[in-house]
Design a protein around this motif. Sequence first.
Motif, mmCIF file in Angstrom:
data_model
loop_
_atom_site.group_PDB
_atom_site.id
_atom_site.type_symbol
_atom_site.label_atom_id
_atom_site.label_comp_id
_atom_site.label_asym_id
_atom_site.label_seq_id
_atom_site.Cartn_x
_atom_site.Cartn_y
_atom_site.Cartn_z
ATOM 1 N N GLU A 1 46.547 56.948 65.259
ATOM 2 C CA GLU A 1 47.989 56.828 65.501
ATOM 3 C C GLU A 1 48.362 55.360 65.663
ATOM 4 O O GLU A 1 47.528 54.527 66.041
ATOM 5 C CB GLU A 1 48.406 57.625 66.731
ATOM 6 C CG GLU A 1 47.739 57.207 68.007
ATOM 7 C CD GLU A 1 48.084 58.115 69.180
ATOM 8 O OE1 GLU A 1 48.177 57.582 70.292
ATOM 9 O OE2 GLU A 1 48.254 59.322 68.971
ATOM 10 N N PRO B 1 48.322 55.420 59.517
ATOM 11 C CA PRO B 1 47.465 56.294 60.335
ATOM 12 C C PRO B 1 47.021 57.551 59.584
ATOM 13 O O PRO B 1 45.876 57.985 59.720
ATOM 14 C CB PRO B 1 48.355 56.654 61.524
ATOM 15 C CG PRO B 1 49.359 55.567 61.607
ATOM 16 C CD PRO B 1 49.584 55.112 60.195
ATOM 17 N N GLU B 2 47.907 58.105 58.773
ATOM 18 C CA GLU B 2 47.595 59.339 58.048
ATOM 19 C C GLU B 2 46.458 59.150 57.049
ATOM 20 O O GLU B 2 45.615 60.030 56.883
ATOM 21 C CB GLU B 2 48.838 59.849 57.305
ATOM 22 C CG GLU B 2 49.972 60.269 58.216
ATOM 23 C CD GLU B 2 50.800 59.108 58.750
ATOM 24 O OE1 GLU B 2 50.787 57.997 58.149
ATOM 25 O OE2 GLU B 2 51.449 59.291 59.794
ATOM 26 N N SER C 1 40.968 61.047 64.422
ATOM 27 C CA SER C 1 42.423 60.981 64.538
ATOM 28 C C SER C 1 42.836 59.524 64.629
ATOM 29 O O SER C 1 42.043 58.670 65.019
ATOM 30 C CB SER C 1 42.912 61.759 65.763
ATOM 31 O OG SER C 1 42.454 61.151 66.951
#
Length: 71
Positions: A14, A46-47, A12
């Motif tokens: 962010e 981030p994606e 993940s």
Amino acid sequence: MKLQFQVGEILSCEAVPKSKKLLCSQVKIGSQVKQIVSGIRKDYSPEEMVGKKVMANIRNERTIVRLYPIF
């Protein structure tokens, strides 16, 4: 000073609030998941980082010096 390189996968990612440069990523390196803050936000969103392989330059068990995306 001894450095070692390890390959990991970003689970993940962010953007760090109040920063234009930093991304905070959860990276699986071996059997551990480490939180790594890197100054690559101007080049990557981030994606697009989730699921990417990265090479981490590790100084010791607790300190990661650099994070390099592998494409």
